[in-house]
Design a protein around this motif. Structure first.
Motif, PDB file in Angstrom:
ATOM      1  N   TYR A  76       0.819  -1.211   0.000  1.00 30.23           N
ATOM      2  CA  TYR A  76       0.000   0.000   0.000  1.00 30.23           C
ATOM      3  C   TYR A  76       0.853   1.262   0.000  1.00 30.23           C
ATOM      4  CZ  TYR A  76      -2.677   3.881   1.890  1.00 30.23           C
ATOM      5  OH  TYR A  76      -3.228   5.124   2.089  1.00 30.23           O
ATOM      6  N   TYR A  77       1.883   1.296   0.839  1.00 34.20           N
ATOM      7  CA  TYR A  77       2.694   2.508   0.975  1.00 34.20           C
ATOM      8  C   TYR A  77       3.239   2.945  -0.383  1.00 34.20           C
ATOM      9  CZ  TYR A  77       6.570   5.596   2.120  1.00 34.20           C
ATOM     10  OH  TYR A  77       7.425   6.658   2.157  1.00 34.20           O
ATOM     11  N   PHE A  78       3.787   2.001  -1.154  1.00 35.44           N
ATOM     12  CA  PHE A  78       4.433   2.374  -2.415  1.00 35.44           C
ATOM     13  C   PHE A  78       3.417   2.717  -3.501  1.00 35.44           C
ATOM     14  CE2 PHE A  78       7.831  -0.200  -0.379  1.00 35.44           C
ATOM     15  CZ  PHE A  78       8.746   0.832  -0.235  1.00 35.44           C
ATOM     16  N   SER A  79       2.281   2.049  -3.522  1.00 34.78           N
ATOM     17  CA  SER A  79       1.259   2.413  -4.507  1.00 34.78           C
ATOM     18  C   SER A  79       0.698   3.801  -4.201  1.00 34.78           C
ATOM     19  CB  SER A  79       0.149   1.364  -4.537  1.00 34.78           C
ATOM     20  OG  SER A  79      -0.513   1.280  -3.293  1.00 34.78           O
ATOM     21  N   ALA A  80       0.523   4.103  -2.917  1.00 32.05           N
ATOM     22  CA  ALA A  80       0.036   5.429  -2.539  1.00 32.05           C
ATOM     23  C   ALA A  80       1.072   6.505  -2.855  1.00 32.05           C
ATOM     24  CB  ALA A  80      -0.318   5.453  -1.049  1.00 32.05           C
ATOM     25  N   MET A  81       2.348   6.196  -2.607  1.00 30.92           N
ATOM     26  CA  MET A  81       3.410   7.144  -2.939  1.00 30.92           C
ATOM     27  C   MET A  81       3.452   7.394  -4.441  1.00 30.92           C
ATOM     28  SD  MET A  81       5.423   8.749  -0.767  1.00 30.92           S
ATOM     29  CE  MET A  81       6.891   9.003  -1.762  1.00 30.92           C
ATOM     30  N   LEU A  82       3.293   6.337  -5.224  1.00 37.16           N
ATOM     31  CA  LEU A  82       3.324   6.497  -6.675  1.00 37.16           C
ATOM     32  C   LEU A  82       2.198   7.405  -7.153  1.00 37.16           C
ATOM     33  CD1 LEU A  82       4.464   5.846  -9.438  1.00 37.16           C
ATOM     34  CD2 LEU A  82       3.027   3.797  -9.475  1.00 37.16           C
ATOM     35  N   ASN A  83       1.008   7.268  -6.567  1.00 36.13           N
ATOM     36  CA  ASN A  83      -0.097   8.144  -6.939  1.00 36.13           C
ATOM     37  C   ASN A  83       0.268   9.605  -6.722  1.00 36.13           C
ATOM     38  OD1 ASN A  83      -1.840   6.106  -7.729  1.00 36.13           O
ATOM     39  ND2 ASN A  83      -2.778   5.900  -5.713  1.00 36.13           N
ATOM     40  N   SER A  84       0.902   9.877  -5.573  1.00 33.00           N
ATOM     41  CA  SER A  84       1.285  11.249  -5.263  1.00 33.00           C
ATOM     42  C   SER A  84       2.390  11.734  -6.202  1.00 33.00           C
ATOM     43  CB  SER A  84       1.750  11.341  -3.811  1.00 33.00           C
ATOM     44  OG  SER A  84       2.169  12.651  -3.493  1.00 33.00           O
ATOM     45  N   ILE A  85       3.380  10.883  -6.450  1.00 28.73           N
ATOM     46  CA  ILE A  85       4.489  11.245  -7.338  1.00 28.73           C
ATOM     47  C   ILE A  85       3.986  11.531  -8.745  1.00 28.73           C
ATOM     48  CG2 ILE A  85       6.526  10.303  -8.521  1.00 28.73           C
ATOM     49  CD1 ILE A  85       7.156   8.824  -5.867  1.00 28.73           C
ATOM     50  N   GLU A  86       3.122  10.651  -9.249  1.00 26.54           N
ATOM     51  CA  GLU A  86       2.631  10.817 -10.616  1.00 26.54           C
ATOM     52  C   GLU A  86       1.794  12.084 -10.758  1.00 26.54           C
ATOM     53  OE1 GLU A  86       1.022   7.947 -14.115  1.00 26.54           O
ATOM     54  OE2 GLU A  86       0.133   7.665 -12.128  1.00 26.54           O
ATOM     55  N   GLU A  87       0.961  12.377  -9.753  1.00 29.95           N
ATOM     56  CA  GLU A  87       0.146  13.579  -9.804  1.00 29.95           C
ATOM     57  C   GLU A  87       1.013  14.835  -9.815  1.00 29.95           C
ATOM     58  OE1 GLU A  87      -3.049  16.035 -10.116  1.00 29.95           O
ATOM     59  OE2 GLU A  87      -3.030  13.837 -10.311  1.00 29.95           O
ATOM     60  N   ALA A  88       2.027  14.862  -8.940  1.00 30.63           N
ATOM     61  CA  ALA A  88       2.919  16.026  -8.880  1.00 30.63           C
ATOM     62  C   ALA A  88       3.721  16.169 -10.171  1.00 30.63           C
ATOM     63  CB  ALA A  88       3.853  15.905  -7.680  1.00 30.63           C
ATOM     64  N   ALA A  89       4.159  15.048 -10.729  1.00 28.06           N
ATOM     65  CA  ALA A  89       4.926  15.081 -11.977  1.00 28.06           C
ATOM     66  C   ALA A  89       4.069  15.588 -13.132  1.00 28.06           C
ATOM     67  CB  ALA A  89       5.474  13.689 -12.286  1.00 28.06           C
ATOM     68  N   MET A  90       2.833  15.109 -13.227  1.00 27.94           N
ATOM     69  CA  MET A  90       1.948  15.529 -14.313  1.00 27.94           C
ATOM     70  C   MET A  90       1.647  17.016 -14.233  1.00 27.94           C
ATOM     71  SD  MET A  90      -0.772  12.422 -14.875  1.00 27.94           S
ATOM     72  CE  MET A  90      -1.495  13.305 -16.260  1.00 27.94           C
ATOM     73  N   GLN A  91       1.477  17.519 -13.013  1.00 30.91           N
ATOM     74  CA  GLN A  91       1.221  18.951 -12.850  1.00 30.91           C
ATOM     75  C   GLN A  91       2.404  19.789 -13.324  1.00 30.91           C
ATOM     76  OE1 GLN A  91      -0.013  19.846  -8.844  1.00 30.91           O
ATOM     77  NE2 GLN A  91      -1.813  18.509  -8.925  1.00 30.91           N
ATOM     78  N   ALA A  92       3.598  19.189 -13.267  1.00 30.44           N
ATOM     79  CA  ALA A  92       4.793  19.893 -13.725  1.00 30.44           C
ATOM     80  C   ALA A  92       5.111  19.598 -15.191  1.00 30.44           C
ATOM     81  CB  ALA A  92       5.989  19.497 -12.849  1.00 30.44           C
ATOM     82  N   GLY A  93       4.250  18.823 -15.846  1.00 29.65           N
ATOM     83  CA  GLY A  93       4.463  18.535 -17.259  1.00 29.65           C
ATOM     84  C   GLY A  93       5.365  17.355 -17.530  1.00 29.65           C
ATOM     85  N   TYR A  94       5.508  16.449 -16.561  1.00 30.34           N
ATOM     86  CA  TYR A  94       6.376  15.276 -16.715  1.00 30.34           C
ATOM     87  C   TYR A  94       5.555  13.990 -16.704  1.00 30.34           C
ATOM     88  CZ  TYR A  94      10.717  17.888 -16.108  1.00 30.34           C
ATOM     89  OH  TYR A  94      11.770  18.748 -16.285  1.00 30.34           O
ATOM     90  N   SER A  95       6.046  12.991 -17.402  1.00 29.82           N
ATOM     91  CA  SER A  95       5.480  11.645 -17.347  1.00 29.82           C
ATOM     92  C   SER A  95       6.350  10.777 -16.452  1.00 29.82           C
ATOM     93  CB  SER A  95       5.414  11.026 -18.748  1.00 29.82           C
ATOM     94  OG  SER A  95       4.563  11.776 -19.589  1.00 29.82           O
TER      95      SER A  95
END
Length: 342
Positions: A76-95
């Motif tokens: 759970y910890y890593f899947s939840a972290m990935l959700n946060s990382i991906e959201e922050a990256a997308m907001q900055a224009g990164y995949s």
């Protein structure tokens, strides 16, 4: 000193295998025997092999892609972290390109090479259970490739880190057990080489010392995260001449297995054994009894890893960059598994 880049032909010649075998091993292809793949990866690291010098090109490329390597997305910890990382990256224009090490050092090192080949602009990494040699990450740092470590890290790596105060969290959890009547507190820790496990053990020991309790080494067991081994260790603790009356576990998934094993044996939680864990997964509320657990600020941690990585990527002078370590606070969420004893 060698002036020309190392090629897969050099590796093939040194190991007396075909060039195609080396190529498939470096790509992590399943048809290559594990021993052969390991030998290729070791020599590639020793010779500082970089396919087509892509690592140097990373400093100039703008693929706007981040590579993320985590131990296992079923946690759970890593899947939840990935959700946060991906959201922050997308907001900055990164995949984001995501890889799982499955707790394997070899797979982790292979993923680093594969992500380099994909020309990611930086790496966000949480080290595997089996990683006790960080040369593959150190090499990225030496080459000026942006790296941020989170959760599981190594002090020796001169990179940005986003972590929690594991020692303080474990201290608070152990003191909570002590304040609620526990005098013989056991720990299901992680592997001995896992730094965050050792930090949590340090907090546990500090709490015992502060409360005037003597440490009993028979109460400290190192688990490998597998359910069967966890089950065996939980039952072994309760077969001691003086079984523990309190238990601190390194993660909720370890606590879950331990709770089921102990309840099958007729033990009452928390009357016979009070339990506190780490990660505060959603399931903690739905267990019977509900599980007390340390909550980490996952959303904020994910956002911070991306912020630090982008800071490196956008730095004008990578050689002058000074790594940061962001230490975040935790919260003990108290539930039925450690309620105050009457």
């Amino acid at each position: 000193m060698r002036s020309t880049p190392v090629t897969i032909k050099d590796i093939a010649r040194a190991l007396n295998i075909s060039i195609s075998t080396v190529s498939r091993a470096l790509r992590g292809m399943p048809e290559i025997h594990a021993d052969t793949r390991a030998a290729v990866m070791r020599l590639a690291e020793e010779l500082d092999y970089q396919p087509n010098q892509l690592a140097k090109n990373l400093l100039k490329s703008r693929t706007r892609t981040i590579g993320v390597i985590v131990p296992n997305l079923s946690y759970y910890y890593f899947s939840a972290m990935l959700n946060s990382i991906e959201e922050a990256a997308m907001q900055a224009g990164y995949s984001v390109l995501v890889c799982q090490s499955n707790e394997s050092y070899l797979r982790e090192a292979t993923h680093v090479q594969n992500l380099l080949r994909s020309q990611v602009e930086g790496f966000i990494i949480s080290l595997s259970r089996d990683t006790d040699n960080c040369e593959h990450v150190d090499r990225l740092v030496r080459k000026g490739i942006p790296v941020v470590l989170f959760d599981r890290y190594a002090d020796s790596i001169a990179a940005d880190k986003v972590i929690v105060n594991n020692q303080e969290a474990a201290y608070n959890a152990t003191m909570h057990l002590i304040e609620n009547g526990c005098k013989r507190i056991a720990v299901l820790a992680g592997p001995p080489q896992l730094l965050i496990s050792n930090e949590r053990l340090a907090g546990y020991r500090a709490a015992l010392t502060n409360a005037g309790l003597v440490e009993d080494k028979s109460y400290i067991l190192h688990c490998d995260f597998t359910p069967e081994r966890t089950r065996q260790q939980a039952l072994a603790l309760m077969k001691l001449p003086e079984p523990p009356d309190g238990l601190l576990t390194i993660s909720d998934r370890i606590a879950l297995v331990a709770l089921f094993a102990l309840k099958e044996k007729g033990l009452r939680i928390p009357d016979d054994l009070a339990v506190v864990s780490f990660n505060n997964e959603p399931l903690c509320d739905f267990l019977t009894p509900s599980l007390s657990s340390i909550s980490q600020p996952i959303q904020e941690m994910g956002m911070e890893t991306v912020r630090l990585l982008l800071k490196q990527i956008e730095a004008a002078d990578t050689e002058a960059y000074v790594p940061e370590t962001k230490v975040m606070s935790t919260e003990l969420v108290i539930r039925e598994s450690s309620r105050k004893r009457k």
